[in-house]
Scaffold this motif. Structure first.
Motif, PDB file in Angstrom:
ATOM      1  N   TYR A   1       0.804  -1.216   0.000  1.00 18.99           N
ATOM      2  CA  TYR A   1       0.000   0.000   0.000  1.00 18.99           C
ATOM      3  C   TYR A   1       0.842   1.274   0.000  1.00 18.99           C
ATOM      4  O   TYR A   1       0.447   2.296  -0.563  1.00 18.99           O
ATOM      5  N   THR A   2       2.011   1.254   0.631  1.00 21.00           N
ATOM      6  CA  THR A   2       2.816   2.478   0.731  1.00 21.00           C
ATOM      7  C   THR A   2       3.674   2.728  -0.506  1.00 21.00           C
ATOM      8  O   THR A   2       4.339   3.760  -0.603  1.00 21.00           O
ATOM      9  N   ILE A   3       3.668   1.781  -1.441  1.00 19.85           N
ATOM     10  CA  ILE A   3       4.536   1.885  -2.617  1.00 19.85           C
ATOM     11  C   ILE A   3       3.751   2.423  -3.810  1.00 19.85           C
ATOM     12  O   ILE A   3       2.629   1.989  -4.072  1.00 19.85           O
TER      13      ILE A   3
ATOM     14  N   THR B   1       8.401  -1.969   1.937  1.00 19.42           N
ATOM     15  CA  THR B   1       7.219  -1.147   2.226  1.00 19.42           C
ATOM     16  C   THR B   1       7.353  -0.364   3.527  1.00 19.42           C
ATOM     17  O   THR B   1       6.797   0.723   3.669  1.00 19.42           O
ATOM     18  N   ARG B   2       8.111  -0.900   4.490  1.00 25.82           N
ATOM     19  CA  ARG B   2       8.220  -0.237   5.796  1.00 25.82           C
ATOM     20  C   ARG B   2       9.030   1.053   5.724  1.00 25.82           C
ATOM     21  O   ARG B   2       8.983   1.864   6.654  1.00 25.82           O
ATOM     22  N   ASN B   3       9.779   1.238   4.644  1.00 28.06           N
ATOM     23  CA  ASN B   3      10.597   2.449   4.505  1.00 28.06           C
ATOM     24  C   ASN B   3       9.809   3.634   3.963  1.00 28.06           C
ATOM     25  O   ASN B   3      10.371   4.723   3.802  1.00 28.06           O
ATOM     26  N   TYR B   4       8.516   3.436   3.680  1.00 29.20           N
ATOM     27  CA  TYR B   4       7.711   4.504   3.094  1.00 29.20           C
ATOM     28  C   TYR B   4       6.387   4.686   3.837  1.00 29.20           C
ATOM     29  O   TYR B   4       5.312   4.626   3.233  1.00 29.20           O
ATOM     30  N   PRO B   5       6.429   4.911   5.157  1.00 33.14           N
ATOM     31  CA  PRO B   5       5.180   5.059   5.914  1.00 33.14           C
ATOM     32  C   PRO B   5       4.376   6.265   5.447  1.00 33.14           C
ATOM     33  O   PRO B   5       4.933   7.330   5.140  1.00 33.14           O
ATOM     34  N   LEU B   6       3.068   6.098   5.393  1.00 30.68           N
ATOM     35  CA  LEU B   6       2.175   7.183   4.979  1.00 30.68           C
ATOM     36  C   LEU B   6       1.644   7.969   6.169  1.00 30.68           C
ATOM     37  O   LEU B   6       1.048   9.029   5.996  1.00 30.68           O
ATOM     38  N   ILE B   7       1.840   7.437   7.378  1.00 25.89           N
ATOM     39  CA  ILE B   7       1.347   8.088   8.593  1.00 25.89           C
ATOM     40  C   ILE B   7       2.524   8.360   9.521  1.00 25.89           C
ATOM     41  O   ILE B   7       3.211   7.430   9.944  1.00 25.89           O
ATOM     42  N   GLN B   8       2.752   9.632   9.812  1.00 23.54           N
ATOM     43  CA  GLN B   8       3.810  10.039  10.728  1.00 23.54           C
ATOM     44  C   GLN B   8       3.272  11.167  11.604  1.00 23.54           C
ATOM     45  O   GLN B   8       3.307  12.332  11.218  1.00 23.54           O
ATOM     46  N   PRO B   9       2.735  10.825  12.784  1.00 19.28           N
ATOM     47  CA  PRO B   9       2.147  11.858  13.640  1.00 19.28           C
ATOM     48  C   PRO B   9       3.178  12.902  14.069  1.00 19.28           C
ATOM     49  O   PRO B   9       4.330  12.576  14.350  1.00 19.28           O
TER      50      PRO B   9
END
Length: 344
Positions: free
Chosen positions: A18-20, A136-144
């Protein structure tokens, strides 16, 4: 010099990735690198089995054929109705399709009622222009932006159940509908499980203004993640989307209360301190009764309501009434007045 192959224009980009984005998918190269959770590969279907479809990151379902090419993601899966599958310890060119969302690994055990897994031939890792493997973990879409929670927060409605397919998602969808019908802003999340857009998209259809799950952080699944990683997913979603005390936050935990990651979260003070209402889904009367006992004895929790598959059967409800006075709501034929009293 690194020799990389150009990826043809047509391929399926599944929801496990999903993040790619497509612009990050240019080349592939077969490397002897040990597979890691979230590593992205290019592969081809060589044998059709249980899964004959692939869900893309927009939610569209593609039909697979022998020879279909797609992007796949290494991950673990826990699914009593299907498989337990894990990431292989060494790179191999033959793996199993563990889920319709494009997660691949090796099946360890399977439910005897399902077919053998669809088999995938790995053509190579997806690599960036420098030859590094895309994960995929290197491109998180959520970063509070915030790191500490303020005291007044959105009310958390937590959905748990006896097992997968016990009716948790349907119950969460019903509550999203009820709350939005009453005029509340609802955000909805699925914190644990295996990548699949279906559940959060149903909650979006029911009125949730924002929906998300663990794949937004780059995790194809949460099975076998470290406890701190699972709790961080919950806390980051809380920090990002549950700051307004006027809103509601509907959160589903996958599988049953005995499943590893669900049990970790139910024991976590970070989760327990946030619960406004606890909804417990069960498939049948006996499952509901047993589940209530486990919840109380193992976790010290008593749900505010029971729902799930059992809620649609008057006979199940009659049986259940002999053992508990916890209210039950029908998650298919919803009663708005009853739900407003339960949730508000």
């Amino acid at each position: 010099m690194i020799h990389m192959h150009k990826i043809p224009d047509w391929y399926i980009l599944p929801s496990a990735a999903y993040t790619i984005s497509r612009k990050q998918i240019k080349y592939y190269n077969f490397l002897e690198k040990q597979p890691e959770n979230g590593d992205v590969v290019y592969g081809k279907v060589t044998r059709l089995g249980q899964h004959v479809e692939l869900e893309n990151k927009s939610g569209r379902i593609h039909r697979l054929n022998e020879g279909s090419t797609a992007i796949f993601v290494f991950g673990n899966r826990y699914a009593p109705d299907f498989y337990e599958g894990t990431i292989p310890l060494t790179m191999t060119n033959k793996v199993d399709l563990l889920a319709r969302s494009g997660i691949i690994g090796n099946v360890q055990v399977k439910n005897s009622s399902v077919k053998e897994p669809t088999q995938i031939k790995i053509l190579g890792y997806i690599c960036d222009s420098t030859g590094e493997v895309v994960n995929t973990r290197n491109y998180p879409l959520i970063q509070p932006k915030k790191t500490e929670k303020k005291e007044d927060r959105s009310k958390l409605i937590l959905f748990i159940g006896t097992s997968m397919n016990s009716g948790k998602s349907t119950s969460a969808t019903a509550c999203c509908w009820a709350l939005t019908t009453m005029g509340y802003d609802v955000r909805a999340s699925k914190v644990t499980g295996t990548a699949s857009l279906k559940d959060i998209l149903h909650m979006q259809d029911a009125g949730a203004s924002i929906v998300n799950d663990f794949t937004h952080f780059g995790f194809p699944s949460t099975y076998l993640l470290e406890e701190k990683e699972v709790v961080k997913i919950f806390n980051d979603l809380d920090l990002k989307y549950a700051n307004n005390p006027k809103n509601y936050w509907c959160v589903e935990l996958a599988d049953g209360i005995l499943q590893r990651e669900t049990a970790l979260l139910l024991k976590s003070p970070d989760v327990r301190s946030r619960i406004h209402k606890l909804i417990f889904a069960a498939h049948d009367t006996f499952g509901a009764i047993g589940g209530l006992n486990v919840l109380k004895q193992e976790f010290g929790l008593v749900p505010d309501a029971i729902s799930g598959v059992c809620s649609s059967s008057p006979l199940f409800l009659r049986e259940l009434a002999e053992f508990t006075d916890i209210p039950v709501f029908n998650n298919i034929d919803c009663n708005l007045k009853q739900l407003s009293e339960l949730l508000i």
